[in-house]
Design a protein around this motif. Structure first.
Motif, mmCIF file in Angstrom:
data_model
loop_
_atom_site.group_PDB
_atom_site.id
_atom_site.type_symbol
_atom_site.label_atom_id
_atom_site.label_comp_id
_atom_site.label_asym_id
_atom_site.label_seq_id
_atom_site.Cartn_x
_atom_site.Cartn_y
_atom_site.Cartn_z
ATOM 1 N N ALA A 194 1.251 14.151 4.397
ATOM 2 C CA ALA A 194 0.904 14.681 5.720
ATOM 3 C C ALA A 194 0.598 13.554 6.700
ATOM 4 N N LEU A 195 -0.154 12.562 6.244
ATOM 5 C CA LEU A 195 -0.559 11.460 7.129
ATOM 6 C C LEU A 195 0.606 10.524 7.451
ATOM 7 N N LYS A 196 1.522 10.371 6.511
ATOM 8 C CA LYS A 196 2.645 9.452 6.721
ATOM 9 C C LYS A 196 3.789 10.096 7.504
ATOM 10 N N TYR A 197 4.124 11.342 7.142
ATOM 11 C CA TYR A 197 5.333 11.954 7.689
ATOM 12 C C TYR A 197 5.051 13.193 8.543
ATOM 13 N N TYR A 254 -11.256 8.985 2.641
ATOM 14 C CA TYR A 254 -10.777 7.653 2.278
ATOM 15 C C TYR A 254 -9.299 7.481 2.643
ATOM 16 N N LEU A 255 -8.478 8.491 2.332
ATOM 17 C CA LEU A 255 -7.043 8.402 2.626
ATOM 18 C C LEU A 255 -6.788 8.319 4.136
ATOM 19 N N ILE A 256 -7.556 9.060 4.909
ATOM 20 C CA ILE A 256 -7.395 9.009 6.370
ATOM 21 C C ILE A 256 -7.721 7.610 6.888
ATOM 22 N N ARG A 257 -8.821 7.025 6.390
ATOM 23 C CA ARG A 257 -9.183 5.659 6.811
ATOM 24 C C ARG A 257 -8.146 4.657 6.340
ATOM 25 N N SER A 258 -7.657 4.851 5.110
ATOM 26 C CA SER A 258 -6.709 3.892 4.528
ATOM 27 C C SER A 258 -5.368 3.902 5.258
ATOM 28 N N ILE A 259 -4.900 5.092 5.655
ATOM 29 C CA ILE A 259 -3.561 5.207 6.255
ATOM 30 C C ILE A 259 -3.603 5.183 7.778
ATOM 31 N N ASP A 282 6.566 -9.158 1.702
ATOM 32 C CA ASP A 282 6.856 -8.950 3.125
ATOM 33 C C ASP A 282 7.648 -7.664 3.348
ATOM 34 N N ASP A 283 8.235 -7.180 2.267
ATOM 35 C CA ASP A 283 9.027 -5.952 2.364
ATOM 36 C C ASP A 283 8.092 -4.766 2.645
ATOM 37 N N LYS A 284 8.304 -4.094 3.753
ATOM 38 C CA LYS A 284 7.443 -2.986 4.163
ATOM 39 C C LYS A 284 7.484 -1.843 3.164
ATOM 40 N N MET A 285 8.657 -1.542 2.637
ATOM 41 C CA MET A 285 8.795 -0.443 1.682
ATOM 42 C C MET A 285 8.019 -0.726 0.402
ATOM 43 N N VAL A 286 8.122 -1.958 -0.087
ATOM 44 C CA VAL A 286 7.390 -2.345 -1.301
ATOM 45 C C VAL A 286 5.884 -2.271 -1.070
ATOM 46 N N LYS A 287 5.447 -2.734 0.114
ATOM 47 C CA LYS A 287 4.022 -2.686 0.442
ATOM 48 C C LYS A 287 3.520 -1.242 0.473
ATOM 49 N N GLU A 288 4.329 -0.336 1.019
ATOM 50 C CA GLU A 288 3.925 1.073 1.073
ATOM 51 C C GLU A 288 3.856 1.690 -0.319
ATOM 52 N N LEU A 289 4.817 1.326 -1.177
ATOM 53 C CA LEU A 289 4.811 1.831 -2.545
ATOM 54 C C LEU A 289 3.574 1.353 -3.308
ATOM 55 N N LEU A 290 3.242 0.072 -3.125
ATOM 56 C CA LEU A 290 2.065 -0.475 -3.795
ATOM 57 C C LEU A 290 0.788 0.156 -3.252
ATOM 58 N N LYS A 291 0.761 0.398 -1.935
ATOM 59 C CA LYS A 291 -0.401 1.023 -1.331
ATOM 60 C C LYS A 291 -0.569 2.462 -1.827
ATOM 61 N N SER A 292 0.537 3.182 -1.960
ATOM 62 C CA SER A 292 0.478 4.549 -2.473
ATOM 63 C C SER A 292 -0.026 4.568 -3.914
ATOM 64 N N THR A 325 15.670 16.091 -3.217
ATOM 65 C CA THR A 325 15.148 15.021 -2.377
ATOM 66 C C THR A 325 14.830 13.796 -3.227
ATOM 67 N N LYS A 326 14.823 12.652 -2.583
ATOM 68 C CA LYS A 326 14.448 11.418 -3.272
ATOM 69 C C LYS A 326 12.970 11.084 -3.062
ATOM 70 N N SER A 327 12.264 11.950 -2.356
ATOM 71 C CA SER A 327 10.851 11.713 -2.061
ATOM 72 C C SER A 327 10.021 11.744 -3.335
ATOM 73 N N LEU A 328 9.408 10.606 -3.678
ATOM 74 C CA LEU A 328 8.573 10.532 -4.873
ATOM 75 C C LEU A 328 7.341 11.431 -4.733
ATOM 76 N N GLY A 329 6.781 11.485 -3.514
ATOM 77 C CA GLY A 329 5.590 12.302 -3.289
ATOM 78 C C GLY A 329 5.840 13.767 -3.546
ATOM 79 N N LEU A 330 6.964 14.282 -3.072
ATOM 80 C CA LEU A 330 7.300 15.692 -3.251
ATOM 81 C C LEU A 330 7.533 16.007 -4.728
ATOM 82 N N LYS A 331 8.193 15.095 -5.430
ATOM 83 C CA LYS A 331 8.419 15.295 -6.863
ATOM 84 C C LYS A 331 7.097 15.277 -7.632
#
Length: 419
Positions: free
Chosen positions: A329-332, A287-292, A241-251, A374-380
């Motif tokens: 780009a699609l998220k932020y 695919y990423l555009i449809r997914s997000i 139910d945790d939104k952050m965990v769901k986003e991490l798993l989706k990524s 930054t703590k952003s995993l995507g940027l790293k």
């Protein structure tokens, strides 16, 4: 920003198949040259005896035959020790050329039937290499013209030592000698080598086809395994139910799918070594555009990639890098249902360096934010993947939104240079 330059690549090592093919060619050439040497040596010694005892030729010619036969036999035997085919061939070619010129001059010049032996030297040259063949062809043409010139000039310095009664028999033996060497030795062994090469070629093609089939099956199984992982991540995200965990798993799921797409394309395409990157990037981005963003979004996709093919070692990390840039780009960069555009451009320069321009026209982020602070995993991940590509990445601050310029070379080139 961290940058890492790619080292200059060296030519790739020969594959086992190519190495085997080259070894077989060398073996066939060596066998042919040695057989010709043995035959010409024996025939020359026999011809020397015939000249002395049958044709009554007692000057120059029989001694040239005897000297050539003996020295060429020694030259052939020495090959077993030094294994230098070029040396053996050059020695016999020089001796044959010298001996043929002398015998031709002392047996009638341009009218000598032995002059046809010069053609055998040209054939032997082309059997060895094209360059040797061209060299001896031009050289022999010049020699024939010179022999003709001295035959008609007043300064003729040689005389015909073949007795009149032996001329016809000498002509017969010379022609038989030339024809047998050309057909019975060169022709027969060339045909045998030709069949041997075709047999080797068929065997190699069969092995390559078998390996391609196995490799295609490997790509298919890897793709299936990655899809299984993707499905597991999807199921796992539904149990949280945790939104952050769901986003991490989706990524993570999207990253796995980006890798699975590469293996799927390699499995479906005829060329299992490289994939057409334009279709891959377009499918991944859509695919990423449809997914997000969902099936109906306000995102415009601009993919500008020519007909480029990349190997799997380059395609996967580059695909993951593109995945992270598009996802960010699609998220932020383009939040919620805002309109936005994502641009992806890939070019290859004349020095085999690739340049990827990727970005969006979204809100962007502060100039002082980097992957280090930054703590952003995507940027790293974007910067780590550029290092995995053994390339460099910079952020283009002259444009609005977020834009990156990535320069790299195919990873396999770097691997070969270290081998």
């Amino acid at each position: 920003m961290d940058t890492e330059q790619t080292k200059t690549a060296t030519p790739p090592l020969l594959s086992p198949e190519k190495k085997k093919k080259l070894e077989q060619r060398l073996k066939n050439k060596a066998r042919l040259v040695l057989k010709v040497n043995y035959f010409t040596s024996v025939f020359s010694i026999v011809f020397s005896a015939l000249c002395m005892f049958l044709l009554d030729i007692v000057a120059v010619i029989p001694y040239v035959f005897l000297g050539f036969g003996s020295l060429n036999l020694l030259n052939t035997l020495l090959y077993k020790y030094h294994k230098n085919l070029t040396l053996t061939y050059n020695v016999v070619s020089i001796m044959t050329l010298t001996g043929s010129i002398i015998i031709t001059l002392f047996s009638g010049g341009i009218n000598s039937p032995f002059i046809f032996v010069l053609a055998l030297i040209v054939v032997a040259g082309y059997v060895t290499t094209k360059s040797y063949g061209s060299l001896y062809l031009n050289l022999n043409l010049l020699i024939i013209v010179l022999i003709y010139s001295q035959s008609i000039a007043d300064f003729t310095f040689v005389s015909d030592v073949v007795p009149e009664k032996s001329k016809n028999l000498f002509a017969l033996l010379s022609i038989l000698f030339s024809v047998y060497l050309l057909g019975g030795v060169f022709g027969k062994n060339l045909l045998s080598s030709h069949h041997s090469l075709y047999k080797t070629k068929d065997e190699l093609e069969a092995k390559i086809t078998e390996k391609e089939t196995l490799l295609r099956e490997v790509h298919h199984r890897v793709k299936n395994n990655l899809q299984t992982v993707s499905s597991l991540l999807s199921l796992q995200s539904r149990n949280h139910d945790d939104k952050m965990v769901k986003e991490l798993l989706k990524s993570s799921q999207n990253r796995v799918i980006s890798m699975a797409m590469v293996h799927e394309m390699l499995y479906l395409r005829e060329d299992i070594g490289k994939i057409e990157y334009q279709s891959y990037v377009r499918e991944l981005a859509e695919y990423l555009i449809r997914s997000i963003k969902g099936t109906s979004s306000n995102i415009t996709l601009d993919v500008d990639i020519p007909d480029l093919k990349l190997n799997i070692d380059t395609a996967i990390p580059l695909g993951l890098l593109i995945n992270e840039c598009i996802t960010n780009a699609l998220k932020y960069g383009i939040p919620n249902d805002s309109k936005g555009e994502i641009e992806i451009k890939l070019r290859k320069s004349e020095n085999d360096e690739y340049t990827l321009n990727i970005g969006d026209n979204g809100v962007g982020f502060a100039k002082d934010i980097t992957h280090k602070n930054t703590k952003s995993l995507g940027l790293k991940l974007i910067h780590n993947l550029s290092r995995q590509l053994r390339g460099s990445i910079i952020r283009d601050l002259t444009k609005g939104g977020t834009h990156y310029v990535v320069k790299f070379r195919e990873i396999s080139d770097t691997i070969h240079s270290k081998t």
